[in-house]
Design a protein around this motif. Structure first.
Motif, short mmCIF file in Angstrom:
data_model
loop_
_atom_site.label_atom_id
_atom_site.label_comp_id
_atom_site.label_asym_id
_atom_site.label_seq_id
_atom_site.Cartn_x
_atom_site.Cartn_y
_atom_site.Cartn_z
N GLY A 1 0.82 -1.21 0.00
CA GLY A 1 0.00 0.00 0.00
C GLY A 1 0.85 1.25 0.00
N TRP A 2 0.19 2.35 0.16
CA TRP A 2 0.83 3.66 0.02
C TRP A 2 1.24 4.26 1.37
N SER A 3 0.69 3.72 2.48
CA SER A 3 0.82 4.38 3.78
C SER A 3 2.26 4.68 4.16
N LYS A 4 3.11 3.68 4.07
CA LYS A 4 4.48 3.83 4.59
C LYS A 4 5.41 4.39 3.51
N ALA B 1 -12.35 7.73 -4.47
CA ALA B 1 -11.99 8.00 -5.87
C ALA B 1 -10.82 8.99 -6.00
N PRO B 2 -10.88 10.19 -5.38
CA PRO B 2 -9.75 11.11 -5.56
C PRO B 2 -8.45 10.56 -4.96
N VAL B 3 -8.57 9.77 -3.91
CA VAL B 3 -7.37 9.17 -3.31
C VAL B 3 -6.75 8.16 -4.27
N GLN B 4 -7.59 7.46 -5.02
CA GLN B 4 -7.04 6.52 -6.01
C GLN B 4 -6.27 7.27 -7.09
N VAL B 5 -6.78 8.44 -7.49
CA VAL B 5 -6.06 9.22 -8.51
C VAL B 5 -4.71 9.66 -7.94
N ALA B 6 -4.70 10.05 -6.67
CA ALA B 6 -3.43 10.43 -6.03
C ALA B 6 -2.49 9.22 -6.02
N GLY B 7 -3.05 8.04 -5.85
CA GLY B 7 -2.25 6.81 -5.83
C GLY B 7 -1.54 6.57 -7.16
#
Ligand SMILES: Cc1ncc(COP(=O)(O)O)c(C=O)c1O
Length: 390
Positions: free
Chosen positions: A234-237, A272-278
């Motif tokens: 994932g993106w957290s760390k 949805a916007p968080v996925q785009v940031a991903g």
């Protein structure tokens, strides 16, 4: 009210309880340094934040497909190819809100009374908690300081029996910073080939945080068990995005539909916007990731040196993640007792090793995802406190 009996078996992550207590003490005016929670102290890189803002302006306000935006799933597949050298079909990728849902789904899918699930101990507390909740027997993979907190493949293989459904592995590891080396994984996988019904959940959420020139060895590299390996990342760390809640699982073809149904029954989809940031995080510049790792590395060396000078403490050098896990048995105190003492008397929040399972007794976890000043001040305070006691 009659709460379901299984709720009594559900544990928690003490880091959140300690965070709440430390925040309450700080709100009362106490000077608290929090080395308890495992969240990078850097802001999320600006390009990622900008991508999320733009996504909101562009109208990403609605549900996405349950498995995630196709562009993001492709970006994940590309990223796995780049960093793990393994070709993955985006159809096997399920985007979820954080690292945790993938473990929740996997344990829910395989755990039930009569089943056994193996998990690292000391290890991320949610493994044991969720296994117990599912009704399965939680079988610890005991990790020892003398072995660098990496597992002994022969011991793990010897614990497999007809009831074993799932084995959880974590490298680099929370809370120890332990890293599994290729020869151990080779031996483990060779043994696993003799147990074709056993599924593997590989938690590789710290895969970009290794030190001393070590390279991450992914369980995805092993073709012979690919059809029963679930990858959690994932993106957290990696991108300092713990509050955004974005993660993914790569699921074997036989399991992805089940995982998708669990997603539809719980989250529907990730934001949805968080996925785009991903997408921007994976496809955009990676220099912030490298910078963060270099800073963590400097802090790692600093904290280990300082911890080894605290009376009653001894600390081995962690090889990955951003945690130090000193042995505190020389203080004569138990882990929880010392955690409380350090918070009350030194104003330093840490986590008792026992928050990560019974094998954590005699240890404390320090997160060094905090500023150098915080680390130096925290350990100075602890040294002063312990000098009067040990
Ligand atoms: C080993 C491990 N796996 C998974 C997670 C969960 O990550 P997230 O905050 O993205 O749910 C953590 C968080 O601390 C972790 O340490």
């Amino acid at each position: 009210m009659q709460i379901a009996r299984r709720m009594s078996r559900l544990g928690t992550e003490s880091a959140f309880r300690v965070l709440a207590k430390a925040s309450a003490m700080a709100a009362q005016g106490r000077d608290i340094i929090n080395l308890g929670i495992g969240a990078p102290d850097f802001r999320t890189p600006d390009n990622i934040v900008a991508a999320a803002k733009q996504a909101l302006d562009q109208g990403y306000h609605f549900y996405t497909p349950a498995r995630g935006l196709p562009e993001l799933r492709q970006a994940v597949a590309d990223d796995i190819e780049r960093h793990r050298g393994v070709a993955v079909d985006k159809e096997n990728v399920l985007i979820v809100p954080g690292g945790k849902p993938t473990m929740f789904f996997a344990i829910t899918m395989f755990g039930e009374p009569g089943a056994e699930i193996m998990y690292p101990n000391p290890g991320f507390p949610i493994y044991e908690s969720m296994i117990e909740f599912s009704g399965a027997r939680a079988v610890p993979i005991e990790l020892f300081e003398s072995g660098g907190f990496a597992f002994d493949p022969d011991r793990v293989l010897a614990q497999i029996n007809d009831n074993t459904r799932l084995i959880i592995v974590n490298t680099p590891a929370n809370p120890t910073g332990g890293v599994l080396q290729r020869d151990a994984i080779d031996r483990f996988v060779a043994g696993l080939e003799k147990h074709p019904d056993v599924v593997l959940l590989a938690d590789e959420i710290y895969s970009r945080l290794l030190y001393d020139g070590l390279e991450h060895v992914s369980f995805m590299e092993y073709e012979s068990i690919r059809d029963r390996t679930i990858l959690l990342d994932g993106w957290s760390k990696t991108y300092s995005m713990t509050g955004w809640r974005l993660g993914y699982g790569v699921w074997p073809g036989a399991l992805i539909d089940h995982a998708e149904r669990l997603q539809i029954n719980s989250n529907s989809c990730a934001s949805a916007p968080v996925q785009v940031a991903g997408i921007e995080a994976l496809n955009g510049p990676q220099d912030a990731v490298d910078t963060m790792r270099d800073v963590f590395d400097q802090r790692r060396k600093l904290i280990v040196e300082r911890l080894n000078a605290v009376p009653g403490f001894s600390c081995t050098v962690p090889k990955g993640a951003f945690y130090a896990f000193p042995n505190i048995s020389g203080t004569g105190m138990g882990s929880l007792e010392l955690q409380e003492l350090l918070l009350e008397e030194a104003g330093v929040a840490t986590l008792a090793g026992t928050s990560f399972g019974h094998m954590g007794e005699g240890y404390l976890r320090f997160s060094y995802a905090s500023s150098t000043d915080n680390i130096v001040n925290a350990i100075d305070r602890i040294t002063t406190l312990m000098s009067g006691r040990v």
